[in-house]
Design a protein around this motif. Sequence first.
Motif, PDB file in Angstrom:
ATOM      1  N   ILE A  71       0.853  -1.190   0.000  1.00 57.32           N
ATOM      2  CA  ILE A  71       0.000   0.000   0.000  1.00 57.32           C
ATOM      3  C   ILE A  71       0.890   1.241   0.000  1.00 57.32           C
ATOM      4  O   ILE A  71       1.869   1.322   0.747  1.00 57.32           O
ATOM      5  N   GLY A  72       0.566   2.204  -0.860  1.00 57.52           N
ATOM      6  CA  GLY A  72       1.339   3.445  -0.904  1.00 57.52           C
ATOM      7  C   GLY A  72       1.970   3.689  -2.260  1.00 57.52           C
ATOM      8  O   GLY A  72       1.606   3.062  -3.259  1.00 57.52           O
ATOM      9  N   ASP A  73       2.916   4.600  -2.302  1.00 55.84           N
ATOM     10  CA  ASP A  73       3.565   5.010  -3.546  1.00 55.84           C
ATOM     11  C   ASP A  73       4.817   4.180  -3.818  1.00 55.84           C
ATOM     12  O   ASP A  73       5.618   3.922  -2.910  1.00 55.84           O
ATOM     13  N   HIS A  74       4.986   3.809  -5.094  1.00 51.95           N
ATOM     14  CA  HIS A  74       6.142   3.047  -5.549  1.00 51.95           C
ATOM     15  C   HIS A  74       6.594   3.629  -6.877  1.00 51.95           C
ATOM     16  O   HIS A  74       5.856   4.353  -7.542  1.00 51.95           O
ATOM     17  N   PRO A  75       7.823   3.331  -7.317  1.00 48.74           N
ATOM     18  CA  PRO A  75       8.298   3.891  -8.582  1.00 48.74           C
ATOM     19  C   PRO A  75       7.398   3.584  -9.788  1.00 48.74           C
ATOM     20  O   PRO A  75       7.210   4.413 -10.651  1.00 48.74           O
ATOM     21  N   GLY A  76       6.807   2.381  -9.814  1.00 48.73           N
ATOM     22  CA  GLY A  76       5.990   2.019 -10.970  1.00 48.73           C
ATOM     23  C   GLY A  76       4.502   2.163 -10.780  1.00 48.73           C
ATOM     24  O   GLY A  76       3.729   2.102 -11.750  1.00 48.73           O
ATOM     25  N   PHE A  77       4.044   2.369  -9.532  1.00 54.26           N
ATOM     26  CA  PHE A  77       2.604   2.427  -9.294  1.00 54.26           C
ATOM     27  C   PHE A  77       2.307   2.985  -7.917  1.00 54.26           C
ATOM     28  O   PHE A  77       3.201   3.096  -7.066  1.00 54.26           O
ATOM     29  N   THR A  78       1.033   3.339  -7.733  1.00 55.01           N
ATOM     30  CA  THR A  78       0.506   3.716  -6.423  1.00 55.01           C
ATOM     31  C   THR A  78      -0.630   2.765  -6.088  1.00 55.01           C
ATOM     32  O   THR A  78      -1.493   2.512  -6.929  1.00 55.01           O
ATOM     33  N   LEU A  79      -0.608   2.203  -4.894  1.00 53.50           N
ATOM     34  CA  LEU A  79      -1.660   1.281  -4.478  1.00 53.50           C
ATOM     35  C   LEU A  79      -2.402   1.863  -3.277  1.00 53.50           C
ATOM     36  O   LEU A  79      -1.801   2.170  -2.253  1.00 53.50           O
TER      37      LEU A  79
END
Length: 474
Positions: free
Chosen positions: A463-471
């Motif tokens: 859950i949260g922000d990542h380089p390739g996506f936000t969940l």
Amino acid sequence: MRYFELLSTIFNILLLGWVIFARNTPQRGLLIGSGISIILELVHGLAEGMRWQMIPIYAMTLVPIVMFTLRRFFKPKEVKKKASQIRAVLIASLAVFYSVIAVALPIVLPVFTFENPTGPYKIGTVTYDWKDDQREETFTADPGDKRELMVQIWYPADSQSKGKVAPYISDADVFADGYSKILNMPKLLFTTFGHVKTHAIENAEISKQEPTYPVLLFSHGFSGHKNQNTFQIEQLVSQGYIVVGIDHTYSSTASVFADGRVAHYVPQDTNSGDYLDQANDGWVEDAKFVLDQVEKLAQNDPEHRFTGRIDMQNVGIFGHSFGGATSTQMLMTDSRIKAAINMDGVLYGKLRIPAGGLKKPFLMMSADDSLNSVHNMPDKEMAKMMEGLFARYEQVAEGGNYWMKINEMNHMGFTDLYLFLPVYERMAGVDVRKVHRLINDYSLDFFNHYLKHRPLKLLEQNIGDHPGFTLQKG
């Protein structure tokens, strides 16, 4: 390629070959040939409009004019010498041009392969032609026509299964023609996927490793088709799922029925939110009818393949675009559906996600390009309509559900399209193989948890922000 483009191309290539390889080209012939070439290009320009991609063809018109000019103003020996030099340059240029094309064409139009599925199961597949005698077909003029659907089922196969490997598209010419018309691109661009193979074995024995397997429905987008997410379907099946792909007749690229009849895509008012809300009812009815037929197979399959092997207590659905909207509506209206994934589908349909969420497991996947598109629309009326539609997303993740927003992604990246048109992938800036792995990993984690009751390995942990996506989780 358009008609006069094709005519001009063929004539100019033949004319160039004649000028280069003929020993004595008469002056009159050069003028006539050049004149015909110019007329063809003028007609093409007036009737179809010129475009920069045709510049090499247009330039061929100048070759006979240059040859004529040399003969007109230079002495025979000088002409012969200069003509010889020009021929040498042209032949060298053609050799380079041919070499570039020879290397470029396989790269631009590849016979692509799907990545090997990572699961323990082989994959079997079988196709059905099902008719719903209770529903009229609204896309044809005959009031007696009934709704007819082509359906393909992929299933875990026995580890010893051998047989014919299923092609990606069994009626390649029909689908190449369909893609050409829908995308308004030359049919030649879509002929390569007729050679593409899958990992599925036709009519294989179903695996005995598990007594039953959960079932997933797949619904494509407008002008898509039941195979369009083979990258995802094969991965899910290899992990122990039965996947049922639906061709929504007259809204798919094409539907080729068992007797050879073809139902082509019928253009619809895809710019009207009201129309699409109503049209979605038909897709939901398609999905419910197909699920009814799957229930019958589970109870008594005439071919004895699926009898007692389909776990109808654990049924899910996933879809792309309008099929994603269909998946959402099915989750809300059909009690048999336990979990759903919507891949970049605007939330069309008669029902809205209520405050507090769906109360059933749901994963929304969105492309950042799709979510931002409303800000880039030059048509203010269309932008206003899309803003209203995007307001329907407010409760997407409520009630403990998930919303994944994928970065550097666009709408068609959720399908196989960029695999057979890599130039589109480059233009869109999508790393399609990487994105497909992301989609597969999270789809599998989601369905494994809610249909196979296994612990989550990715969704809760990321859950949260990542380089390739936000969940996001509600």
